[in-house]
Design a protein around this motif. Structure first.
Motif, PDB file in Angstrom:
ATOM      1  N   ILE A 129       0.861  -1.183   0.000  1.00  0.00           N
ATOM      2  CA  ILE A 129       0.000   0.000   0.000  1.00  0.00           C
ATOM      3  C   ILE A 129       0.892   1.225   0.000  1.00  0.00           C
ATOM      4  O   ILE A 129       1.817   1.333   0.814  1.00  0.00           O
ATOM      5  N   VAL A 130       0.626   2.159  -0.907  1.00  0.00           N
ATOM      6  CA  VAL A 130       1.327   3.438  -0.947  1.00  0.00           C
ATOM      7  C   VAL A 130       0.339   4.515  -0.503  1.00  0.00           C
ATOM      8  O   VAL A 130      -0.668   4.763  -1.176  1.00  0.00           O
ATOM      9  N   TRP A 131       0.634   5.140   0.637  1.00  0.00           N
ATOM     10  CA  TRP A 131      -0.258   6.123   1.248  1.00  0.00           C
ATOM     11  C   TRP A 131       0.122   7.533   0.809  1.00  0.00           C
ATOM     12  O   TRP A 131       1.274   7.950   0.897  1.00  0.00           O
ATOM     13  N   ILE A 132      -0.891   8.288   0.336  1.00  0.00           N
ATOM     14  CA  ILE A 132      -0.727   9.676  -0.078  1.00  0.00           C
ATOM     15  C   ILE A 132      -1.551  10.534   0.877  1.00  0.00           C
ATOM     16  O   ILE A 132      -2.786  10.463   0.885  1.00  0.00           O
ATOM     17  N   HIS A 133      -0.880  11.329   1.686  1.00  0.00           N
ATOM     18  CA  HIS A 133      -1.567  12.063   2.748  1.00  0.00           C
ATOM     19  C   HIS A 133      -2.442  13.180   2.179  1.00  0.00           C
ATOM     20  O   HIS A 133      -2.235  13.679   1.066  1.00  0.00           O
ATOM     21  N   GLY A 134      -3.421  13.584   2.974  1.00  0.00           N
ATOM     22  CA  GLY A 134      -4.278  14.708   2.627  1.00  0.00           C
ATOM     23  C   GLY A 134      -3.741  16.024   3.172  1.00  0.00           C
ATOM     24  O   GLY A 134      -2.631  16.101   3.683  1.00  0.00           O
ATOM     25  N   GLY A 135      -4.577  17.054   3.055  1.00  0.00           N
ATOM     26  CA  GLY A 135      -4.191  18.367   3.541  1.00  0.00           C
ATOM     27  C   GLY A 135      -4.345  19.462   2.501  1.00  0.00           C
ATOM     28  O   GLY A 135      -3.573  20.420   2.474  1.00  0.00           O
ATOM     29  N   SER A 136      -5.326  19.333   1.609  1.00  0.00           N
ATOM     30  CA  SER A 136      -5.642  20.360   0.610  1.00  0.00           C
ATOM     31  C   SER A 136      -4.511  20.620  -0.369  1.00  0.00           C
ATOM     32  O   SER A 136      -4.457  21.683  -0.998  1.00  0.00           O
ATOM     33  N   LEU A 137      -3.592  19.683  -0.506  1.00  0.00           N
ATOM     34  CA  LEU A 137      -2.399  19.850  -1.358  1.00  0.00           C
ATOM     35  C   LEU A 137      -1.545  21.027  -0.886  1.00  0.00           C
ATOM     36  O   LEU A 137      -0.737  21.548  -1.649  1.00  0.00           O
ATOM     37  N   ARG A 138      -1.700  21.421   0.378  1.00  0.00           N
ATOM     38  CA  ARG A 138      -0.931  22.557   0.885  1.00  0.00           C
ATOM     39  C   ARG A 138      -0.286  22.289   2.232  1.00  0.00           C
ATOM     40  O   ARG A 138       0.703  22.944   2.582  1.00  0.00           O
ATOM     41  N   ILE A 139      -0.803  21.332   3.021  1.00  0.00           N
ATOM     42  CA  ILE A 139      -0.230  21.011   4.323  1.00  0.00           C
ATOM     43  C   ILE A 139      -0.159  19.500   4.477  1.00  0.00           C
ATOM     44  O   ILE A 139      -0.692  18.746   3.665  1.00  0.00           O
ATOM     45  N   GLY A 140       0.482  19.057   5.568  1.00  0.00           N
ATOM     46  CA  GLY A 140       0.549  17.644   5.895  1.00  0.00           C
ATOM     47  C   GLY A 140       1.894  17.029   5.560  1.00  0.00           C
ATOM     48  O   GLY A 140       2.730  17.615   4.874  1.00  0.00           O
ATOM     49  N   SER A 141       2.091  15.813   6.073  1.00  0.00           N
ATOM     50  CA  SER A 141       3.316  15.077   5.764  1.00  0.00           C
ATOM     51  C   SER A 141       3.119  13.610   6.098  1.00  0.00           C
ATOM     52  O   SER A 141       2.181  13.233   6.816  1.00  0.00           O
ATOM     53  N   SER A 142       4.030  12.794   5.607  1.00  0.00           N
ATOM     54  CA  SER A 142       3.978  11.358   5.879  1.00  0.00           C
ATOM     55  C   SER A 142       4.390  11.033   7.301  1.00  0.00           C
ATOM     56  O   SER A 142       4.222   9.893   7.746  1.00  0.00           O
ATOM     57  N   ALA A 143       4.929  11.999   8.028  1.00  0.00           N
ATOM     58  CA  ALA A 143       5.414  11.753   9.384  1.00  0.00           C
ATOM     59  C   ALA A 143       4.344  11.940  10.447  1.00  0.00           C
ATOM     60  O   ALA A 143       4.626  11.733  11.626  1.00  0.00           O
ATOM     61  N   GLU A 144       3.129  12.334  10.070  1.00  0.00           N
ATOM     62  CA  GLU A 144       2.093  12.521  11.083  1.00  0.00           C
ATOM     63  C   GLU A 144       1.857  11.212  11.824  1.00  0.00           C
ATOM     64  O   GLU A 144       1.674  10.159  11.209  1.00  0.00           O
ATOM     65  N   PRO A 145       1.858  11.222  13.155  1.00  0.00           N
ATOM     66  CA  PRO A 145       1.733   9.980  13.918  1.00  0.00           C
ATOM     67  C   PRO A 145       0.514   9.145  13.554  1.00  0.00           C
ATOM     68  O   PRO A 145       0.556   7.912  13.618  1.00  0.00           O
ATOM     69  N   MET A 146      -0.580   9.811  13.181  1.00  0.00           N
ATOM     70  CA  MET A 146      -1.791   9.078  12.816  1.00  0.00           C
ATOM     71  C   MET A 146      -1.560   8.169  11.614  1.00  0.00           C
ATOM     72  O   MET A 146      -2.274   7.199  11.409  1.00  0.00           O
ATOM     73  N   TYR A 147      -0.551   8.484  10.777  1.00  0.00           N
ATOM     74  CA  TYR A 147      -0.289   7.718   9.561  1.00  0.00           C
ATOM     75  C   TYR A 147       0.739   6.614   9.766  1.00  0.00           C
ATOM     76  O   TYR A 147       1.246   6.053   8.790  1.00  0.00           O
ATOM     77  N   ASP A 148       1.079   6.314  11.000  1.00  0.00           N
ATOM     78  CA  ASP A 148       2.008   5.218  11.263  1.00  0.00           C
ATOM     79  C   ASP A 148       1.460   3.928  10.657  1.00  0.00           C
ATOM     80  O   ASP A 148       0.308   3.561  10.878  1.00  0.00           O
ATOM     81  N   GLY A 149       2.289   3.241   9.878  1.00  0.00           N
ATOM     82  CA  GLY A 149       1.821   2.078   9.123  1.00  0.00           C
ATOM     83  C   GLY A 149       1.972   0.742   9.814  1.00  0.00           C
ATOM     84  O   GLY A 149       1.816  -0.301   9.174  1.00  0.00           O
ATOM     85  N   SER A 150       2.229   0.732  11.127  1.00  0.00           N
ATOM     86  CA  SER A 150       2.521  -0.521  11.821  1.00  0.00           C
ATOM     87  C   SER A 150       1.375  -1.519  11.770  1.00  0.00           C
ATOM     88  O   SER A 150       1.592  -2.728  11.586  1.00  0.00           O
TER      89      SER A 150
END
Length: 550
Positions: A129-150
């Motif tokens: 799975i390749v996750w592409i974060h949201g945020g209106s194409l202006r904010i956000g990152s893959s490091a947000e704790p909620m996006y932990d892929g464990s």
């Protein structure tokens, strides 16, 4: 063994004389998973039974003269590179501390094109799975704790999350940029980054035990919009095999060189940005501080219809069959706009005024509109109108089109509410499914203003959704022994109702899709915008000849 290049020994410890990325002393690799890529050797972290690698560069840094060009080749290094920490988030504006979505990154840089991998230690040809974060194409990152892929990796998925350029640095088009580009177009740099990341996954994910022939792209909000772009981009063809799409939209987008559907051309918008900032040349624009540029540009980031990366409006691509024919799982939340009330007009002072306002805008479609969005619940109808116009119609449209193309297509409506969300009047708000989908429900993981789930039922719902999502990535069919059979949409418009209990139902929100399909078709035929041109905020509906609909 899961991979010939991923191992748990001291074999390469003697090679770790320096970290090529920054010249710091080498990491202690004797107790760390190592992986050998074409770029070089990475040292990750053991986290339970998982091997985790963070901050892996997948493309050249888009800095200096590389600002506003397509992503370049991924850099190589000597020795062992430390992959224990996330790379910095891409440049983005600050978010107010009072925002529900306030979760500022710890580090920001224009040099941000990195990705992260979670994999079981014994993963072998595992689904990806390749996750592409949201945020209106202006904010956000893959490091947000909620996006932990464990939790995904614990269930047998190799999970990848990606940073991509945002805002004016990721989506600006300009005539001078088009003129210098080899393919003659500009804009869509963030989307090109996502494509480069998928190419990296194709070429490297086997080293982590992933199957490059079984890749699912997954995104929410702007990430779901990005997945929709990828479904219609010929440059992404063959790089993925399934798609999970949470709260997408299919609005009208600017075209590169011509005004269309009420929007100026993307190049004209870029010229306006340069003018407002006093920039006369590309060299001057590339020399401007990235954060200052982002903060001052006043730029609304979105894809550009350029004829190359995005050949057509999304609605046209799906209507003409020019989209990736892959299994999809898509849906939206029943309370999407409860956390986006700035989009909503103020309710009128009475039901009679509401009905008169709708009649003035919709003519002979008034009765159909009021049947779905009645006057007896003004606030609820206003929020539902926006929810469906932005998210509901788009999600169901993708599912319908893929089903009609013979693909397995599964739809959901997330309608789950828990006490903290109910107390804040945020039942099933935009993005509220994410903690459940990722299995990350704890307060220390969620953004500080997020209503926190806190019950056994919350965990049960989460476990079931993780089963559905991971089995879909593996086989193209969402399954869980703890939930109902999730039938495909082509079986009587079936969908999964994710409420206080999970139920398989048919015909989500009767009449909604048909109404918005007709409204968008009429707006489009008249050359009008259809994004947010709805309900009490709509212009009077006109036909293709420019006459008011009656």
């Amino acid at each position: 063994m899961a991979s010939q290049t991923r191992f748990r020994t001291l074999l390469l410890a003697i090679a770790a004389t320096a970290l090529s990325a920054c010249g710091n002393p080498a990491p202690e690799v004797s107790a760390r998973p190592l992986v050998e890529l074409r770029q070089g050797v990475l040292a990750g972290e053991y986290e339970g039974k998982l091997d985790v690698f963070r901050g892996i560069p997948y493309a050249a840094p888009p800095v200096g003269s590389a600002r506003w060009i397509a992503p370049g080749p991924a850099p190589a290094w000597e020795g062992v590179r430390d992959a224990s920490s996330f790379g910095p988030a891409c440049i983005q504006p600050p978010v107010p501390e009072t925002s529900l979505y306030y979760d500022p990154p710890t580090e920001i840089s224009e040099d941000c094109l990195t990705l992260n991998v979670w994999a079981g230690a014994d993963a072998e040809t595992a689904p990806v799975i390749v996750w592409i974060h949201g945020g209106s194409l202006r904010i956000g990152s893959s490091a947000e704790p909620m996006y932990d892929g464990s939790e995904f990796a614990d269930r047998g998925v190799v999970f990848v999350s990606v940073n991509y350029r945002l805002g004016v640095l990721g989506y600006l088009a300009h005539a001078d940029l088009s003129a210098e580009a080899p393919d003659g177009v500009s804009g869509n740099y963030g989307l090109r980054d996502q494509i480069a990341a998928l190419q990296w996954v194709r070429d490297n994910i086997h080293a982590f035990g992933g199957d490059p022939e079984n890749v699912t792209i997954m995104g929410e909000s702007a990430g779901a919009l990005s997945v929709s772009y990828l479904l219609t981009s010929p440059q992404a063809e063959g790089l993925f095999h399934k798609a999970i799409i949470e709260s997408p939209n299919a609005r009208n987008f600017p075209e590169l060189k011509t005004a269309a559907y009420g929007l100026p051309s993307a190049e004209a918008t870029g010229a306006s940005v340069f003018e407002s900032l006093g920039l006369e040349t590309l060299d001057a624009a590339r020399a401007m501080d990235a954060q200052d540029l982002t903060n001052r540009a006043g730029f609304f980031a979105q894809g550009t219809i350029d004829g190359k990366v995005l050949p057509l409006q999304i609605v046209d691509a799906f209507d003409t069959g020019r989209f990736a024919k892959v299994p999809v799982l898509a849906g939206f939340n029943s309370g999407e706009v409860r956390s986006q009330r700035a989009f909503a007009p103020r309710p009128p002072d009475s039901a009679e005024t509401y009905e008169a306002e709708i009649a003035a805008r919709y003519g002979d479609m008034t009765e159909a509109f009021l049947d779905i969005y009645p006057a007896d619940d003004l606030q609820g109808s206003i929020l539902a109108t926006l929810r469906d116009a932005i998210y509901g119609w788009a999600a169901e449209r993708i599912v319908r089109k893929e089903a009609a193309a013979g693909q397995p297509a599964f739809m959901y409506v997330f309608d789950y509410c828990y006490p903290a969300a109910e107390a804040a009047d945020l039942c099933a708000f935009h993005a509220s499914e994410l903690p459940f989908v990722f299995g990350n429900l704890d307060s220390e993981i969620l953004p500080p203003n997020w209503p926190v789930p806190d019950g056994d039922q919350d965990r049960a719902i989460s476990d079931t959704l993780l089963d559905y999502w991971t089995s879909f990535a593996a086989t193209g069919r969402p399954e869980s022994v703890y939930g109902p059979v999730w039938s495909s949409y082509d079986q009587d418009q079936s969908y999964l109702d994710i409420g206080q209990t999970l139920r398989s139902r048919t015909d989500p929100m009767p009449g909604m899709f048909e109404l918005h399909e007709q409204l968008v078709a009429q707006r489009k035929a008249a050359g009008e915008p259809w994004f947010l041109n709805i309900g009490l905020g709509a212009q009077p509906l006109r036909d293709a000849a420019g006459d008011d609909a009656e």
